[in-house]
Scaffold this motif. Structure first.
Motif, mmCIF file in Angstrom:
data_model
loop_
_atom_site.group_PDB
_atom_site.id
_atom_site.type_symbol
_atom_site.label_atom_id
_atom_site.label_comp_id
_atom_site.label_asym_id
_atom_site.label_seq_id
_atom_site.Cartn_x
_atom_site.Cartn_y
_atom_site.Cartn_z
ATOM 1 N N ASP A 1 2.031 -39.079 6.801
ATOM 2 C CA ASP A 1 1.428 -39.274 8.124
ATOM 3 C C ASP A 1 2.332 -38.747 9.225
ATOM 4 O O ASP A 1 1.863 -38.174 10.212
ATOM 5 C CB ASP A 1 1.124 -40.750 8.381
ATOM 6 C CG ASP A 1 0.043 -41.292 7.469
ATOM 7 O OD1 ASP A 1 -0.725 -40.478 6.920
ATOM 8 O OD2 ASP A 1 -0.021 -42.519 7.303
ATOM 9 N N MET A 2 3.645 -38.920 9.077
ATOM 10 C CA MET A 2 4.589 -38.434 10.090
ATOM 11 C C MET A 2 4.553 -36.912 10.160
ATOM 12 O O MET A 2 4.586 -36.338 11.242
ATOM 13 C CB MET A 2 5.995 -38.952 9.785
ATOM 14 C CG MET A 2 6.095 -40.460 9.982
ATOM 15 S SD MET A 2 7.612 -41.257 9.393
ATOM 16 C CE MET A 2 8.889 -40.144 9.749
ATOM 17 N N ILE B 1 2.025 -34.973 9.343
ATOM 18 C CA ILE B 1 0.729 -34.579 9.920
ATOM 19 C C ILE B 1 0.786 -34.696 11.438
ATOM 20 O O ILE B 1 0.350 -33.791 12.147
ATOM 21 C CB ILE B 1 -0.413 -35.440 9.341
ATOM 22 C CG1 ILE B 1 -0.637 -35.070 7.877
ATOM 23 C CG2 ILE B 1 -1.699 -35.268 10.145
ATOM 24 C CD1 ILE B 1 -1.578 -35.984 7.130
ATOM 25 N N LYS B 2 1.346 -35.788 11.948
ATOM 26 C CA LYS B 2 1.461 -35.962 13.400
ATOM 27 C C LYS B 2 2.340 -34.886 14.018
ATOM 28 O O LYS B 2 2.050 -34.352 15.073
ATOM 29 C CB LYS B 2 2.009 -37.345 13.736
ATOM 30 C CG LYS B 2 0.985 -38.441 13.552
ATOM 31 C CD LYS B 2 1.556 -39.783 13.945
ATOM 32 C CE LYS B 2 0.534 -40.871 13.704
ATOM 33 N NZ LYS B 2 1.032 -42.181 14.052
ATOM 34 N N MET B 3 3.445 -34.536 13.308
ATOM 35 C CA MET B 3 4.340 -33.497 13.821
ATOM 36 C C MET B 3 3.636 -32.146 13.854
ATOM 37 O O MET B 3 3.805 -31.375 14.798
ATOM 38 C CB MET B 3 5.609 -33.422 12.980
ATOM 39 C CG MET B 3 6.546 -34.595 13.226
ATOM 40 S SD MET B 3 7.975 -34.666 12.111
ATOM 41 C CE MET B 3 8.560 -33.020 12.071
ATOM 42 N N SER B 4 2.828 -31.850 12.831
ATOM 43 C CA SER B 4 2.144 -30.557 12.803
ATOM 44 C C SER B 4 1.076 -30.482 13.870
ATOM 45 O O SER B 4 0.815 -29.418 14.426
ATOM 46 C CB SER B 4 1.540 -30.297 11.423
ATOM 47 O OG SER B 4 0.495 -31.198 11.170
ATOM 48 N N LEU B 5 0.461 -31.609 14.192
ATOM 49 C CA LEU B 5 -0.548 -31.625 15.256
ATOM 50 C C LEU B 5 0.080 -31.443 16.631
ATOM 51 O O LEU B 5 -0.529 -30.882 17.537
ATOM 52 C CB LEU B 5 -1.352 -32.927 15.226
ATOM 53 C CG LEU B 5 -2.270 -33.117 14.012
ATOM 54 C CD1 LEU B 5 -2.880 -34.504 14.027
ATOM 55 C CD2 LEU B 5 -3.329 -32.047 13.962
ATOM 56 N N LYS B 6 1.332 -31.927 16.787
ATOM 57 C CA LYS B 6 2.020 -31.777 18.055
ATOM 58 C C LYS B 6 2.649 -30.383 18.200
ATOM 59 O O LYS B 6 3.069 -30.012 19.276
ATOM 60 C CB LYS B 6 3.119 -32.842 18.195
ATOM 61 C CG LYS B 6 2.564 -34.227 18.422
ATOM 62 C CD LYS B 6 3.688 -35.218 18.618
ATOM 63 C CE LYS B 6 3.159 -36.615 18.861
ATOM 64 N NZ LYS B 6 4.235 -37.578 19.042
ATOM 65 N N GLN C 1 5.073 -46.159 8.893
ATOM 66 C CA GLN C 1 4.157 -45.079 8.560
ATOM 67 C C GLN C 1 4.576 -44.434 7.257
ATOM 68 O O GLN C 1 5.741 -44.478 6.875
ATOM 69 C CB GLN C 1 4.168 -44.016 9.657
ATOM 70 C CG GLN C 1 3.659 -44.500 10.979
ATOM 71 C CD GLN C 1 3.714 -43.387 12.019
ATOM 72 O OE1 GLN C 1 4.460 -42.430 11.877
ATOM 73 N NE2 GLN C 1 2.921 -43.529 13.051
#
Length: 137
Positions: free
Chosen positions: A127-128, A130-135, A123
């Motif tokens: 992208d990593m 963004i995924k962390m901020s969504l979690k 990745q």
């Protein structure tokens, strides 16, 4: 949309490849040879497995959505140069033939992984995050 070609060939459909699509090739870009890209790395792995080779597969992301001419399996009379000439005449980015993509300008791609391996994903750092901020980290 299907538009007839000026040379009387069959009408080929114009399709869009979204910017989220990934393309794969057996070698990194370079040289003047026409580069074939595949929609799935499995196409490369299966072809090389039959030849008892172990390919080094590169994964590319698109820098823009692509407009391609979609052709069926080309007959022996069409070379890669012929197909790309037809794409250029129609003002599109390249040709999609079965699972193979031929591009007029490969500079519309960026390398994501220069040694793609089955079962592993790579990745982008953005992208990593963004995924962390969504979690909610």
């Amino acid at each position: 949309m299907k538009r007839p070609l000026s040379n009387g060939a069959e009408a080929w459909e114009e399709v869009r490849l979204p910017i989220s699509a990934m393309l794969y090739s057996e070698a990194l870009l370079g040289g003047d040879a026409i580069q074939e890209f595949y929609i799935s790395p499995n196409c490369i792995y299966s072809a090389c497995k039959m030849q008892d080779r172990h390919p080094r597969v590169a994964q590319y992301k698109l820098l823009k959505a692509l407009r391609l001419i979609q052709v069926g399996l080309p007959s022996a009379r069409w070379t890669s140069h012929d197909l790309l000439s037809m794409a250029e005449a129609r003002g599109v980015d390249g040709v999609l033939c079965d699972s193979v993509v031929l591009l007029l300008a490969p500079d519309s791609l960026a390398v994501v992984d220069d040694d793609k391996r089955e079962g592993l994903t790579q990745q982008l750092i953005s992208d990593m995050f963004i995924k962390m901020s969504l979690k909610g980290y």
